[in-house]
Design a protein around this motif. Structure first.
Motif, PDB file in Angstrom:
ATOM      1  N   SER A  34      18.175 -19.258   7.231  1.00 53.30           N
ATOM      2  CA  SER A  34      17.060 -18.622   7.917  1.00 53.30           C
ATOM      3  C   SER A  34      15.751 -19.093   7.312  1.00 53.30           C
ATOM      4  O   SER A  34      15.647 -19.206   6.085  1.00 53.30           O
ATOM      5  N   ASN A  35      14.766 -19.383   8.179  1.00 57.92           N
ATOM      6  CA  ASN A  35      13.424 -19.744   7.705  1.00 57.92           C
ATOM      7  C   ASN A  35      13.298 -21.188   7.200  1.00 57.92           C
ATOM      8  O   ASN A  35      12.249 -21.588   6.710  1.00 57.92           O
ATOM      9  N   PRO A  58      12.167 -14.357   8.365  1.00 53.24           N
ATOM     10  CA  PRO A  58      13.477 -14.951   8.630  1.00 53.24           C
ATOM     11  C   PRO A  58      14.239 -14.144   9.671  1.00 53.24           C
ATOM     12  O   PRO A  58      13.990 -12.947   9.822  1.00 53.24           O
ATOM     13  N   GLY A  59      15.149 -14.794  10.361  1.00 55.15           N
ATOM     14  CA  GLY A  59      16.002 -14.100  11.319  1.00 55.15           C
ATOM     15  C   GLY A  59      15.427 -14.063  12.714  1.00 55.15           C
ATOM     16  O   GLY A  59      15.822 -13.237  13.548  1.00 55.15           O
ATOM     17  N   THR A  62      18.225 -15.544  17.154  1.00 55.46           N
ATOM     18  CA  THR A  62      19.463 -14.759  17.026  1.00 55.46           C
ATOM     19  C   THR A  62      20.545 -15.181  18.016  1.00 55.46           C
ATOM     20  O   THR A  62      21.649 -14.676  17.972  1.00 55.46           O
ATOM     21  N   PRO A  79      21.007 -19.556  15.338  1.00 57.43           N
ATOM     22  CA  PRO A  79      20.477 -18.563  14.388  1.00 57.43           C
ATOM     23  C   PRO A  79      20.692 -19.047  12.957  1.00 57.43           C
ATOM     24  O   PRO A  79      21.665 -19.734  12.679  1.00 57.43           O
ATOM     25  N   GLY A  80      19.788 -18.671  12.070  1.00 60.74           N
ATOM     26  CA  GLY A  80      19.908 -19.083  10.667  1.00 60.74           C
ATOM     27  C   GLY A  80      20.980 -18.287   9.940  1.00 60.74           C
ATOM     28  O   GLY A  80      21.270 -17.157  10.299  1.00 60.74           O
ATOM     29  N   TYR A  83      20.715 -14.914   5.642  1.00 66.42           N
ATOM     30  CA  TYR A  83      19.573 -14.002   5.605  1.00 66.42           C
ATOM     31  C   TYR A  83      20.035 -12.643   5.109  1.00 66.42           C
ATOM     32  O   TYR A  83      20.813 -11.955   5.768  1.00 66.42           O
TER      33      TYR A  83
END
Ligand code: GTP
Ligand code: MG
Length: 208
Positions: A34-35, A58-59, A62, A79-80, A83
């Motif tokens: 994430s990020n 972050p996030g 989705t 999606p990352g 997180y």
């Protein structure tokens, strides 16, 4: 010839691989913590700041987001992972759906695994690469946010990363060095995609 701007349109967001668009065009997926800058780099490749949603938090992404580029190939924003604020249940669901997507998606030519150039290798990234290697999922490494480092710092981080990889892999995956801020690496990535679009071959890296 690489154009300054590519025509790109949002197609759909899917919660599951079974809801994704028909697998009838070459596809490239962006994955990573994430990020790390997945959505930003997608936007930079096509030069459209508004295509994929970006956030300092972050996030942000989705769902599995499909973008059609030049009406001929897909970029996919995933999606990352990693997180901390996401619940365990959601995290497990992400892992399951993403792995399913990577294993089953017939038209997936290559996965771009994004890695933050500023930080040493994270366990979650190493494990994810190993899993892709074992499953024969084609991927390349994409270092992000290089504009935030001096060339000396980046040289140091890059050497340390490559050394670790060489202890584990017989052939290293291709690597791209990028910045969504100044466009570094954009031409190289688009050239890579253009080459694979023509062949429909997949770049497989091998573990020792
Ligand atoms: P999730 O959707 O939450 O998984 O994140 P993501 O990987 O899509 O990251 P996103 O593109 O939303 O970027 C996260 C933050 O990093 C934003 O504040 C971006 O502006 C910043 N960022 C992304 N790429 C770069 C880069 O190359 N250079 C700099 N300086 N900042 C960047
Ligand atoms: Mg995102």
């Amino acid at each position: 010839m690489i154009k300054d701007q590519l025509e790109a349109e949002f197609v759909k967001s899917s919660a599951k691989p079974s809801q994704c668009p028909d697998p009838n065009k070459p596809e490239y997926a962006f994955i990573g913590r994430s990020n790390v800058g997945k959505s930003s780099l997608i936007n930079k490749l096509v030069n459209n700041r508004k295509l994929a949603k970006i956030s300092g938090r972050p996030g942000k992404t989705t769902l599995i987001n499909h973008f059609l580029v030049e009406k001929t190939w897909y970029l996919v924003d995933l999606p990352g992972y990693g997180y901390a604020k996401v619940s365990k249940k959601d995290r497990e669901k992400w892992i399951l759906e993403t792995r399913k997507y990577l294993l089953d998606r017939k038209n997936l030519i290559c996965t771009f695994l994004l890695l933050d150039s500023r930080i040493p290798r994270q366990k979650i990234d190493a494990e994810f690469m190993e899993w892709m290697g074992k499953k024969g999922i084609p991927f390349v490494m994409v270092f992000t946010k290089i504009d935030k480092l001096s060339s000396r710092e980046w040289g140091k981080n890059r050497s340390a990363y490559i050394k670790k990889m060489q202890n584990e892999w017989k052939s290293l995956p291709e690597m791209f060095y990028t910045s969504a801020e100044n466009g570094m690496g954009r031409t190289e990535m688009l050239q890579f995609i253009e080459n694979y679009n023509g062949t429909f071959k997949r770049p497989i890296a091998k573990l020792l």
